[in-house]
Write a protein that holds these residues in place. Structure first.
Motif, short mmCIF file in Angstrom:
data_model
loop_
_atom_site.label_atom_id
_atom_site.label_comp_id
_atom_site.label_asym_id
_atom_site.label_seq_id
_atom_site.Cartn_x
_atom_site.Cartn_y
_atom_site.Cartn_z
N ARG A 30 1.04 -0.84 -0.02
CA ARG A 30 0.02 0.17 0.06
C ARG A 30 1.02 1.48 0.17
NH1 ARG A 30 -4.91 1.79 4.20
NH2 ARG A 30 -5.35 3.49 3.50
N MET A 31 1.84 1.13 0.65
CA MET A 31 3.13 2.37 0.99
C MET A 31 3.14 2.59 -0.63
SD MET A 31 4.47 1.59 4.91
CE MET A 31 6.62 2.69 3.58
N GLN A 32 3.79 1.51 -1.20
CA GLN A 32 4.53 1.64 -2.56
C GLN A 32 3.92 2.24 -3.60
OE1 GLN A 32 8.01 1.25 -2.49
NE2 GLN A 32 7.97 1.48 -4.55
N ARG A 33 2.07 1.86 -3.52
CA ARG A 33 1.20 2.11 -4.31
C ARG A 33 0.80 4.04 -4.31
NH1 ARG A 33 -2.63 -3.21 -4.26
NH2 ARG A 33 -1.21 -4.09 -5.76
N LEU A 93 6.91 1.19 9.57
CA LEU A 93 7.42 0.48 8.57
C LEU A 93 8.52 1.35 7.72
CD1 LEU A 93 4.07 -1.48 7.90
CD2 LEU A 93 5.89 -2.34 9.09
N ALA A 94 7.33 2.39 8.09
CA ALA A 94 8.76 3.39 6.75
C ALA A 94 9.74 3.48 7.25
CB ALA A 94 8.14 4.59 6.43
N MET A 95 10.14 3.62 8.78
CA MET A 95 11.72 3.99 9.43
C MET A 95 12.09 2.66 9.28
SD MET A 95 12.06 7.22 9.77
CE MET A 95 13.22 7.56 11.01
N ASP A 99 12.85 3.74 1.85
CA ASP A 99 12.03 4.95 1.78
C ASP A 99 11.61 5.69 2.92
OD1 ASP A 99 12.23 3.51 -0.85
OD2 ASP A 99 10.29 2.14 0.12
N LYS A 100 12.37 5.59 3.78
CA LYS A 100 12.40 6.56 5.40
C LYS A 100 11.90 8.14 4.98
CE LYS A 100 15.22 4.18 8.36
NZ LYS A 100 16.65 4.64 9.27
#
Length: 437
Positions: A30-33, A93-95, A99-100
């Protein structure tokens, strides 16, 4: 028998791991999209990512970011993202990935503990334009600047007041009035919940219990006593007893603990409740999402005691700009952070902390914030205690499953034990959070 138990335990562990893996995979996908492909405008430029939580000002910031991307001569492109209720999960999650975000609204204390953030001095930010109360400190070091906050007010449905025989233009002045009005509304309009307050989470309870108690002593909405350097929940006694009385008389919802600020604005819009504790975000919601088809009243929070002051604190679950410690892109991060800080504090297009309602006089009370300040010396955001323990004890006191005095003793004991543990690790930790002025 032992083998069967062992197999059962292993099976449960496997299922838990599979479910956890699936959740992480879906969330990362989801983050990537959600990440936009960089346009041609970004080609050959230094990329600085900004993450903000959806708010009443996040779209206004998007517009000035777009303008910056088209007009700046810094050879920088800002990759801007906003997220709603899943902001905290996505940020954590990003951290843990490549992809921070470079600049984001503060989320978790362990970012501080693990030294994942620049101090403002390390990155070279001039924060002199911000009031001292706006600066977020960790161990005496400036980590970020608080750029927004909610005022907290009391609202009521004027039509319901009139139907119940109450003066629609006069809101409750004190909590005795709130109880009296609620009783009348319950009798005259039994299908309506007389009064609601946010209580679904730790932040909600800071609004409805903390904010209503701050004039009882030298405390913040977290019940941190900034003069004596300890958590002191004795100041919550009055409001807990009030809520307990209202619960016992059926003047608030039986499932009050599931009601968030979002639920309240929905209930108020759909005429399910007559009175409520409200935050500034509600104003923008009623102006942009759902227009009320009835007259409403807005006033300051009712007083517990007649001699109480009316000095309060801006409320927000996440409002502090911080910078990820990305040594490779530090010059660009510095420029963008400084630009964003100046925009948030000074740009009329954003109007953060200016709280203006030019055409809707009914909302002017939301805009009044001269008696609101930020919580300068509060260590709560830097600590990792179990907030659900605090929530559940408050719920017990309101329901009456535990006496209010017992709840307060347990709250004070829980936080004393926790802060004592912190002091064992770092003896003078809380000295940074005592106001000696």
């Amino acid at each position: 028998m032992n083998n069967k138990k062992r197999i059962r335990v292993y099976s449960i562990l496997v299922v838990v791991l599979l479910v956890t893996s699936l959740i992480v995979r879906v969330t990362l996908t989801r983050m990537q999209r959600s990440k936009s492909e960089y346009p041609e405008l970004a080609e050959g430029k230094s990329i600085v990512s900004i993450w903000l939580k959806d708010s009443y000002y996040s779209e206004s910031i998007r517009s000035v970011v777009d303008k910056y991307n088209y007009e700046n001569n810094d050879n920088i492109y800002i990759d801007y993202h906003t997220y709603a209720a899943d902001y905290f999960n996505l940020l954590r999650l990003a951290m843990m990935t490549r992809d921070k975000p470079d600049i984001f609204q503060f989320g978790f204390y362990d970012f501080l503990k693990d030294q994942e953030l620049f101090t403002l001095n390390e990155i070279g930010i001039d924060y002199s334009k911000a009031l001292d109360n706006n600066v977020f400190y960790y161990k005496g070091k400036p980590m970020g600047v608080k750029v927004a906050g909610n005022t907290v007010k009391f609202i009521w449905n004027k039509d319901m007041f009139e139907k119940a025989g109450l003066d629609p233009d006069r809101g409750p002045r004190n909590w005795d009035d709130v109880i009296k009005y609620a009783r009348v509304i319950k009798e005259k309009i039994p299908q309506v919940i007389p009064f609601e307050f946010p209580a679904a989470g730790f932040y909600d309870l800071k609004v409805s219990i903390g904010e209503t108690s701050v004039n009882q002593g030298d405390i913040y909405t977290s019940f941190w006593d900034y003069k004596n350097g300890k958590y002191d929940y004795n100041y919550s006694k009055d409001i807990l007893e009030i809520y307990n009385q209202m619960y016992s008389e059926g003047l608030i919802s039986r499932n009050f603990n599931t009601i968030s600020k979002n639920n309240i604005r929905e209930d108020f819009f759909y005429k399910k409740t007559a009175m409520a504790i409200s935050v500034y975000e509600d104003k923008t919601y009623f102006l942009t999402n759902k227009f009320l088809d009835f007259d409403m009243g807005v006033t300051t929070l009712p007083k517990i005691h007649g001699a109480d002051d009316e000095n309060y604190y801006f409320m927000e679950d996440v409002n502090c700009l911080v910078a990820n410690k990305n040594e490779e892109n530090v010059d660009s991060i510095r420029k963008v952070y400084q630009w964003l800080l100046d925009v948030c504090l000074n740009n009329e297009e954003i109007d953060i902390l200016k709280f203006k309602s030019e055409y809707y006089q009914v909302f002017e009370e939301y805009d009044r914030h001269d008696n609101f300040t930020f919580e300068k010396k509060d260590p709560t955001a830097t600590l990792g205690f179990n907030q659900s323990n605090i929530n559940n004890l408050f719920y017990d006191g309101i329901r009456g499953t535990k006496k209010v005095e017992d709840v307060i003793n347990r709250l004070n004991g829980f936080m004393k034990n926790f802060t004592d543990e912190v002091k064992q690790i770092e003896k003078n930790y809380f000295d940074n959070y005592v106001d000696k002025e």
